[in-house]
Design a protein around this motif. Structure first.
Motif, PDB file in Angstrom:
ATOM      1  N   ARG A  33       0.963  -1.476   0.350  1.00 11.53           N
ATOM      2  CA  ARG A  33       0.170  -0.577  -0.539  1.00 11.53           C
ATOM      3  C   ARG A  33       0.320   1.245  -0.324  1.00 11.53           C
ATOM      4  O   ARG A  33       1.712   1.609   0.803  1.00 11.53           O
ATOM      5  N   GLN A  53       1.220   3.905   6.493  1.00  7.31           N
ATOM      6  CA  GLN A  53       0.706   4.498   7.810  1.00  7.31           C
ATOM      7  C   GLN A  53       0.352   5.823   7.470  1.00  7.31           C
ATOM      8  O   GLN A  53      -1.124   6.414   8.327  1.00  7.31           O
ATOM      9  N   ALA A 100       5.860  -9.022   0.041  1.00  9.08           N
ATOM     10  CA  ALA A 100       6.817  -9.850   0.294  1.00  9.08           C
ATOM     11  C   ALA A 100       6.846 -11.119   1.003  1.00  9.08           C
ATOM     12  O   ALA A 100       6.027 -10.500   1.869  1.00  9.08           O
ATOM     13  N   ASP A 133      10.299   2.366  10.657  1.00  8.54           N
ATOM     14  CA  ASP A 133       8.919   2.503  11.839  1.00  8.54           C
ATOM     15  C   ASP A 133       9.286   0.782  11.862  1.00  8.54           C
ATOM     16  O   ASP A 133       9.074  -0.476  13.419  1.00  8.54           O
ATOM     17  N   ILE A 185       7.201  10.204  11.226  1.00 10.56           N
ATOM     18  CA  ILE A 185       7.251   9.836   9.647  1.00 10.56           C
ATOM     19  C   ILE A 185       8.481  11.114   8.549  1.00 10.56           C
ATOM     20  O   ILE A 185       9.530  10.415   8.250  1.00 10.56           O
TER      21      ILE A 185
HETATM   22  C1  LIG Z   1      -3.049   7.151  12.959  1.00 12.56           C
HETATM   23  C2  LIG Z   1      -1.593   7.631  12.606  1.00 12.56           C
HETATM   24  C3  LIG Z   1      -1.315   8.559  13.174  1.00 12.56           C
HETATM   25  C4  LIG Z   1       0.213   9.219  12.812  1.00 12.56           C
HETATM   26  N1  LIG Z   1       0.209  10.258  12.938  1.00 12.56           N
HETATM   27  C5  LIG Z   1       1.420  11.230  12.569  1.00 12.56           C
HETATM   28  C6  LIG Z   1       2.487  12.506  12.600  1.00 12.56           C
HETATM   29  O1  LIG Z   1       1.247  13.417  12.994  1.00 12.56           O
HETATM   30  N2  LIG Z   1       3.613  12.727  12.426  1.00 12.56           N
HETATM   31  C7  LIG Z   1       4.123  12.551  12.245  1.00 12.56           C
HETATM   32  O2  LIG Z   1       5.481  12.352  11.586  1.00 12.56           O
HETATM   33  N3  LIG Z   1       3.825  10.980  12.169  1.00 12.56           N
HETATM   34  C8  LIG Z   1       2.544  10.085  12.439  1.00 12.56           C
HETATM   35  N4  LIG Z   1       2.168   9.102  11.998  1.00 12.56           N
HETATM   36  C9  LIG Z   1       3.366   7.912  12.827  1.00 12.56           C
HETATM   37  C10 LIG Z   1       3.916   7.475  10.863  1.00 12.56           C
HETATM   38  O3  LIG Z   1       2.703   7.481   9.937  1.00 12.56           O
HETATM   39  C11 LIG Z   1       5.302   6.001  10.766  1.00 12.56           C
HETATM   40  O4  LIG Z   1       5.892   6.769  11.315  1.00 12.56           O
HETATM   41  C12 LIG Z   1       5.574   6.008   9.187  1.00 12.56           C
HETATM   42  O5  LIG Z   1       4.764   6.210   8.518  1.00 12.56           O
HETATM   43  C13 LIG Z   1       6.227   5.248   8.627  1.00 12.56           C
HETATM   44  O6  LIG Z   1       7.321   5.089   7.863  1.00 12.56           O
HETATM   45  P1  LIG Z   1       7.767   4.040   7.341  1.00 12.56           P
HETATM   46  O7  LIG Z   1       7.555   4.252   5.752  1.00 12.56           O
HETATM   47  O8  LIG Z   1       8.117   3.159   8.034  1.00 12.56           O
HETATM   48  O9  LIG Z   1       6.446   2.629   8.026  1.00 12.56           O
HETATM   49  P2  LIG Z   1       4.697   2.566   6.800  1.00 12.56           P
HETATM   50  O10 LIG Z   1       3.755   4.065   6.567  1.00 12.56           O
HETATM   51  O11 LIG Z   1       4.150   1.406   7.935  1.00 12.56           O
HETATM   52  O12 LIG Z   1       4.773   1.789   5.570  1.00 12.56           O
HETATM   53  C14 LIG Z   1       5.004   0.484   5.802  1.00 12.56           C
HETATM   54  C15 LIG Z   1       4.745   0.126   3.878  1.00 12.56           C
HETATM   55  O13 LIG Z   1       5.274  -1.302   3.759  1.00 12.56           O
HETATM   56  C16 LIG Z   1       4.662  -1.623   2.881  1.00 12.56           C
HETATM   57  N5  LIG Z   1       4.592  -3.151   3.446  1.00 12.56           N
HETATM   58  C17 LIG Z   1       4.754  -3.405   4.948  1.00 12.56           C
HETATM   59  N6  LIG Z   1       4.157  -5.106   5.009  1.00 12.56           N
HETATM   60  C18 LIG Z   1       4.877  -5.253   3.409  1.00 12.56           C
HETATM   61  C19 LIG Z   1       4.773  -6.366   3.197  1.00 12.56           C
HETATM   62  N7  LIG Z   1       5.615  -8.115   3.711  1.00 12.56           N
HETATM   63  N8  LIG Z   1       5.543  -6.827   1.707  1.00 12.56           N
HETATM   64  C20 LIG Z   1       5.455  -5.569   1.182  1.00 12.56           C
HETATM   65  N9  LIG Z   1       5.218  -4.571   1.692  1.00 12.56           N
HETATM   66  C21 LIG Z   1       4.909  -4.248   2.697  1.00 12.56           C
HETATM   67  C22 LIG Z   1       2.860  -1.008   3.642  1.00 12.56           C
HETATM   68  O14 LIG Z   1       2.595  -1.257   2.623  1.00 12.56           O
HETATM   69  C23 LIG Z   1       3.548  -0.045   3.368  1.00 12.56           C
HETATM   70  O15 LIG Z   1       3.442   0.733   1.965  1.00 12.56           O
HETATM   71  C24 LIG Z   1       1.729   8.286  12.781  1.00 12.56           C
HETATM   72  C25 LIG Z   1       0.831   7.312  12.843  1.00 12.56           C
HETATM   73  C26 LIG Z   1      -0.800   6.458  12.656  1.00 12.56           C
HETATM   74  C27 LIG Z   1      -1.057   4.936  12.638  1.00 12.56           C
END
Ligand SMILES: Cc1cc2nc3c(=O)[nH]c(=O)nc-3n(C[C@H](O)[C@H](O)[C@H](O)COP(=O)(O)OP(=O)(O)OC[C@H]3O[C@@H](n4cnc5c(N)ncnc54)[C@H](O)[C@@H]3O)c2cc1C
Length: 509
Positions: free
Chosen positions: A240, A244, A286, A479, A488
């Motif tokens: 996706r 998040q 994956a 994360d 983010i």
């Molecule tokens: C409700 C909510 C509100 C938030 N508010 C804030 C805010 O105001 N400010 C802020 O800085 N942060 C906020 N956060 C935190 C922030 O969204 C996260 O820290 C950030 O999105 C993490 O980014 P990431 O790319 O590490 O992971 P994610 O955003 O979790 O993205 C993970 C990606 O990996 C993919 N994925 C997972 N497993 C697999 C697999 N097996 N195979 C292929 N793809 C996979 C997912 O589909 C997605 O594309 C919030 C989080 C939530 C839930």
């Protein structure tokens, strides 16, 4: 007046963009909800000569369909699409009038090629920020394919339907009368769910990548863009796009942007990814990683992608309590998003499990809508910031239970209570209520890596200061790693670090 002056001014500008006549077929009665809808319809019709109104009888009252002259589109709004759904109405008017939707040509062709009858119905609440995406995606599908129709249904107006279908989470989508899915979905996700995703075989037999990024949240997007900017062969595979961030409402700490919203940020991330020659493989999970000569990533559809380096950025998801009743009553009283589902519990009793910042924020939010909130915290003290605790304790309709273990969520066909154990006495107690909001933090999406690279006890991938993991050539960011803070901007920074780390590795090897 249904619309305030500001909304009216905005609408006037949009109505100027109408490219052809739009016929609103309206089914109204003399009840209050009908009056409200008719007021909106009349206001809109008075603002543009392109809008014609016909009074008719539809299967729901109040409702109206949005059509072309002599052509039914299948798009219907049951209730008054104000609040978050106002944009859905404006988009429907524009697209029905002939303005092209902002969707890739391949997606449009995919929608047009669907065969069969698909009658979608989406139950929404006007305060749900996840609902418009689903409504707009299904409206678009309805417009492009005569076999598809879609009705948005305001749950607050059609309460009996909501009760009889036991809907406790919005958006809840029904297809041909059967439950289809709940929660935010974009058009590609809906297409995949009805079995119309692009053929998986196109992912197989791809040339090896220099950098393959797994996960397309802020960390993965940033890693892919940094890699592509080095001119190396870059691929990104994700379930996706946006991760998040799709579920985030207001964002006020993305430095240099004072305020934005999750879907808006995701759209600009996607736009920037498209600026580069990045091979984007969406809606793919994956399931296996193995280092051979090259690093192999196997997808759930069976395709195997090969790359010289891999960056893992699979993020995290809501943690489950793991007690009986939680999975069984998901969307039947067990909820994870207070902003979305809170309004469905108006006047009811609910619990919030978790006393951290997100739990206490949820409890404060819910206390304004529901009759009573019980907070259950496992530890002897709440972990939320003092300012949040002060606000919580000032509310008259909140009970805080500390040092308690949630044992079971009870119910028959929907939630009717929570059983918990007082940890100091061992005594078991039960509270009768209709909803449980689970707010106990996040769990990294790394189970599929078990036995491959080193992870913490919590499952977080251990990385060094360059984002390198314990497998040479495999890096990780965001994360899903042992980064102490999950945000983010931090994920984007670590995605950049991992990407530069991978580039450095490629040069040296
Ligand atoms: C409700 C909510 C509100 C938030 N508010 C804030 C805010 O105001 N400010 C802020 O800085 N942060 C906020 N956060 C935190 C922030 O969204 C996260 O820290 C950030 O999105 C993490 O980014 P990431 O790319 O590490 O992971 P994610 O955003 O979790 O993205 C993970 C990606 O990996 C993919 N994925 C997972 N497993 C697999 C697999 N097996 N195979 C292929 N793809 C996979 C997912 O589909 C997605 O594309 C919030 C989080 C939530 C839930």
């Amino acid at each position: 007046m249904a619309l305030d002056q500001e909304l009216k001014n905005q609408l006037a500008q949009y109505l100027d963009l109408l490219e052809g006549e739009v016929v609103l077929k309206v089914s109204g009665g003399s009840d209050k909800a009908s009056e409200e809808m008719l007021e909106l319809i009349n206001e809109i019709a008075s603002m543009s000569s392109q809008i014609k109104v016909e009074h008719t009888s539809l299967s729901r009252t109040p409702s109206f369909s949005v059509n072309r002259v002599g052509e039914e589109t299948g798009i219907t709004f049951a209730g008054t699409p104000l609040g978050h759904e106002f944009t859905s109405l404006v988009l429907a008017l524009l697209q029905v009038s002939g303005r092209p939707p902002k969707v890739e040509e391949s997606v449009i062709n995919q929608i047009k090629s669907i065969r069969g009858e698909y009658k979608f119905e989406t139950y929404i609440s006007l305060s749900c920020h996840n609902c418009p995406d689903v409504v707009q995606a299904l409206n678009l599908m309805s417009l492009l394919n005569p076999g598809i129709s879609h009705t948005m249904i305001d749950g607050a107006v059609f309460k009996e339907e909501v009760e009889s279908k036991d809907i406790m989470s919005v958006p809840s989508v029904f297809l041909n009368g059967e439950f289809f899915e709940s929660g935010r979905m974009n058009v590609e996700e809906i297409l995949a769910k009805i079995g119309s995703a692009p053929d998986a075989s196109e992912f197989d037999n791809k040339e090896p990548f220099d950098v393959l990024v797994v996960g397309a949240g802020p960390a993965g997007a940033s890693a892919a863009i940094y890699a592509a900017r080095k001119g190396i062969r870059t691929g990104i595979v994700a379930e996706r796009l946006g991760g998040q961030v799709n579920d985030t409402m207001g964002i006020e700490n993305f430095i240099s942007v004072k305020y934005t919203e999750g879907p808006k940020l995701v759209a600009s991330i996607e736009e920037q990814i498209k600026e580069y020659p990045i091979d984007v493989m969406k809606l793919q999970r994956a399931k296996r990683l193995e280092k051979k000569d090259l690093i192999e990533v196997e997808l759930e559809n069976g395709a195997v992608l090969k790359s010289k380096t891999v960056i893992l950025s699979t993020g995290a998801r809501w943690r489950n309590i793991g007690v009986p009743g939680e999975a069984e009553f998901k969307n039947k009283g067990v909820a994870y998003c207070p902003h979305c589902d809170g309004p469905l519990f108006t006047g009811k009793d609910v619990a919030v499990v978790g006393g951290g910042n997100s739990g206490i924020e949820a409890a404060i939010d819910l206390a304004g809508i529901v009759k009573h909130v019980t907070v259950l915290e496992f530890a002897p003290e709440l972990k939320a910031d003092a300012v949040l605790q002060d606000r919580l304790y000032s509310l008259p309709n909140v009970t805080v239970l500390k040092n308690v273990q949630t044992k079971e969520i009870t119910g028959t066909d929907k939630v009717d209570g929570v059983t918990y154990i007082e940890r100091d006495t061992g005594e078991e107690k039960h509270v009768e209520l209709q909803g449980v909001f689970v707010q106990i933090g996040l769990v990294p999406n790394t189970e599929w890596l078990e036995g491959t690279l080193e992870r913490t006890r919590m499952g977080e991938i251990i990385v060094d200061s360059r984002g390198a993991t314990t497998i040479p050539g495999v890096f990780a960011a965001g994360d899903c790693t042992n980064s102490p803070f999950k945000q983010i901007i931090i994920s984007m920074g670590s995605g950049a670090t991992a990407s530069l780390g991978a580039f450095d590795y490629l040069i040296r090897n």
